[in-house]
Design a protein around this motif. Sequence first.
Motif, PDB file in Angstrom:
ATOM      1  N   LEU B  98     -43.564  41.719 -15.135  1.00 36.03           N
ATOM      2  CA  LEU B  98     -44.762  42.826 -15.122  1.00 36.03           C
ATOM      3  C   LEU B  98     -44.819  43.017 -13.704  1.00 36.03           C
ATOM      4  O   LEU B  98     -45.880  44.385 -13.825  1.00 36.03           O
ATOM      5  N   GLU B  99     -45.026  42.118 -13.007  1.00 33.63           N
ATOM      6  CA  GLU B  99     -45.209  42.127 -11.815  1.00 33.63           C
ATOM      7  C   GLU B  99     -44.371  41.611 -10.634  1.00 33.63           C
ATOM      8  O   GLU B  99     -44.016  40.075 -10.688  1.00 33.63           O
ATOM      9  N   ASP B 101     -45.916  40.527  -6.695  1.00 35.61           N
ATOM     10  CA  ASP B 101     -46.933  40.312  -5.633  1.00 35.61           C
ATOM     11  C   ASP B 101     -46.525  40.408  -4.623  1.00 35.61           C
ATOM     12  O   ASP B 101     -46.493  38.304  -4.713  1.00 35.61           O
ATOM     13  N   MET B 107     -44.398  35.775  -9.173  1.00 37.10           N
ATOM     14  CA  MET B 107     -43.568  36.874 -10.407  1.00 37.10           C
ATOM     15  C   MET B 107     -44.253  36.614 -11.418  1.00 37.10           C
ATOM     16  O   MET B 107     -44.391  35.338 -11.920  1.00 37.10           O
ATOM     17  N   THR B 108     -45.012  37.727 -12.295  1.00 36.97           N
ATOM     18  CA  THR B 108     -45.261  37.906 -13.444  1.00 36.97           C
ATOM     19  C   THR B 108     -45.020  38.129 -15.030  1.00 36.97           C
ATOM     20  O   THR B 108     -44.227  38.778 -14.365  1.00 36.97           O
TER      21      THR B 108
END
Lengths: 470, 470
Positions: B98-99, B101, B107-108
């Motif tokens: 999802l991401e 950062d 990290m998601t």
Amino acid sequence: MLNRDVREKLIAIVGENNVEDNNASLLAYSYDSTPRYQTLPDAMVAPRNKHEVSAVVKVCNEHQIPIVPRGSGTNLCAGTTPSEGGIVLIFKHMREILEIDEENLTMTVQAGVYTKDILDRAQAVGLFYPPDPGSMHISQIGGNISENSGGLRGLKYGVTRDYVLGLEIVLPNGEIIQTGGKLAKDVAGYDLTRLYVGAEGTLGVITEAILKLVPQPETKQTMLALYHDLAAAAESVSAIIANRIIPATLEFLDQATVQVVEDYAKIGLPTEAKAVLLIEQDGPPEVVARDMEKIASLCKDNQAFDVQVAQTDEEAEQLTAARRTALSALSRLKPTTILEDATVPRSKIAAMVKAIGEIAAKYELTICTFGHAGDGNLHPTCLTDARNEKEMELVEKAFAEIFEKAVDLGGTITGEHGVGMMKLPYLHLKAGEHGVEAMRRIKQALDPHEIMNPGKMFDPLTKQSKEVEK
Amino acid sequence: MLNRDVREKLIAIVGENNVEDNNASLLAYSYDSTPRYQTLPDAMVAPRNKHEVSAVVKVCNEHQIPIVPRGSGTNLCAGTTPSEGGIVLIFKHMREILEIDEENLTMTVQAGVYTKDILDRAQAVGLFYPPDPGSMHISQIGGNISENSGGLRGLKYGVTRDYVLGLEIVLPNGEIIQTGGKLAKDVAGYDLTRLYVGAEGTLGVITEAILKLVPQPETKQTMLALYHDLAAAAESVSAIIANRIIPATLEFLDQATVQVVEDYAKIGLPTEAKAVLLIEQDGPPEVVARDMEKIASLCKDNQAFDVQVAQTDEEAEQLTAARRTALSALSRLKPTTILEDATVPRSKIAAMVKAIGEIAAKYELTICTFGHAGDGNLHPTCLTDARNEKEMELVEKAFAEIFEKAVDLGGTITGEHGVGMMKLPYLHLKAGEHGVEAMRRIKQALDPHEIMNPGKMFDPLTKQSKEVEK
């Protein structure tokens, strides 16, 4: 007051000298380092070993008497206030460092050992226990573990949780269990070790811990970066991390804090700066030298008007020591100092500092801000007077807004201080109603008589349902 | 078989294509990577997002239908065998990163993301996700988190738990909670994040995770140290750590393992050695060079007859890849390979390896041993044939003795594989009866209908009391 039967049972376990219930003793244990919370306990009990802890807990469980385990009471969340009376359990007879294992890099300690002694003993054999909460000179490891204490080295090294490998715990039913061990890997069942770290004494009594040590870093360097505005300091923090450098310490102080620290410590801090970063890196000399050079250049790129590298170990030590005095220094200015620790993702520090300023202005309060910029853990500190009830109402409103803002920014209501009584009304902001409910169920499962440090963290299931019934 | 009402409710939630209950599907999800455990589920359900997970869990909770959350089923503890039927929940529609950062180094990810993709995506931006379980090419992060997977880098970098900052969890009652966040520090309530890491899917369904990343190490070097006897290899491990060097990888292989790995990989491994250490260090080039030199000299001091440093990245990669094939290589030799992960304090590795040898001899079994010497996490691997019932009895006796010995040495029954069904009978050896009881109470508090991955880790309270009643 304890009834005579219980009092005699406790004395039979720990000896007459280790049960105190004279007024002076009760007063001494009626409060911790958190302003505005005070309640007298019924007695202070000082068990001499885990078996006595177990026996004391069994008596209290049978008679439904609250137990408040207490280290040195340095917590800032009203985590050890005996709000529902009962006994305060202290660990003055359990101060032994049981073992340093240099092959497995562990230290085994009793709950009452002072944090500073752990650091010193590790250092004496070239090892390092990184967690360094502000109160480490007088705090005890049992308290550190129960509060999952942080400190200045959280960014690179993590917090207390990351250095607890195993625990000896007296459960609320009085049974003694061992969790974890001298093990880098252990997945045998639920991670009770980490559940108890940070449980604030609400799930049982920690009597012993196996701590992880790491090799002592070879060298350390310290610098100050000075800024004309807060945003530039915050951007420097982001730039350092974004450049894949993880400093050992990355502290932020606003002008007001620098001013009072300088008044107090008198070491020539740059009081003209609107914001100061205190940065340390440790490790092999080549790496430290390279990182510090890069950090200095990143700070300058982000509008630091000066960067000062400490030239000697003494100078470095002076700077860190000065930062550590921030709370003491601030507390000289006004009768009451309320220190908070709203925490945000580090990319949101600038936004959070700005919001704190706006909230302080809105309520016409003096709030200084300093803290662990590297891990987004800020300490907005309100200088006030608890006797001024009108102002205290404003302080509460202001902090409620600060917590809400922190959570809005993806942060939390408490980074390292804990919930205790102080933030009990706000836990739902971070954990959500269903999250708090899950915690309540765990509490009830392990401590059905609610004897362990009641009144902390959240209202228990029973209290809730009583309130619903009303 | 699901009753029609439930089946229709599930289809209404996830769509017809995402509920499978034909024989082929049921068979596919009837077992995981653990030999000798197989039971058909009633259906496979593949929700498309957390809301569907929540709705599915609510239906199952209402109808008391078991849910087995399953990643790729690479676990080795019979952790995802649907032993009591019910539905197997898979995450093929929840595979999104999802991401990333880069400011907060996080990290998601959704639960179904492959571990290897996380490593690769991090590396692409100069970041590093250290956990590297043996199955990382096909394992999913949800499974890694539920099993708290380890790997080859545990000694220096820790395990999956150390890289999970926050979770999205669907509780057994179907409510969705968020724990933790992009935060280096967070002490708002009990540490539900770490309670759910390693909970083996018995407390709820993990749907999303925020992972911590660290800067990518600048360089890496790899070496082999060869020994004429096991004890010397074990002493080298202790000597390296005692000299305050923490290698990134410190793997042990006995002669039998080296032999089969070489037969399989054919890269010129030293099959004449009785024991081999595979050692990697990573970090800044100066530090890696210095550490490797020191390690080589310590190995020689401790009777390594040869030390071979990989000269190129390819050669280094070949060595690590060869080690990673150990299980596959061993599994070619006999119909059944039973891989265990008894773990001891690293100072006890020599004693443990010796004990494994003696136990193998006693029961006349072929047990090869390799594993993560640096963190005391050994993989005694029995080559056998599940159809030979008489031998299987001996295998069980031998492993029971191995677990007992590991616990005697201050170790654990499982370092990184989990308890599952396989080690359920042994959990009390490590956790103690009161420890297991505490776990049971937590389970009952959060999952009163016992729908979440039943039959794993320990017998629930209700089953216990039923048995007592008998």
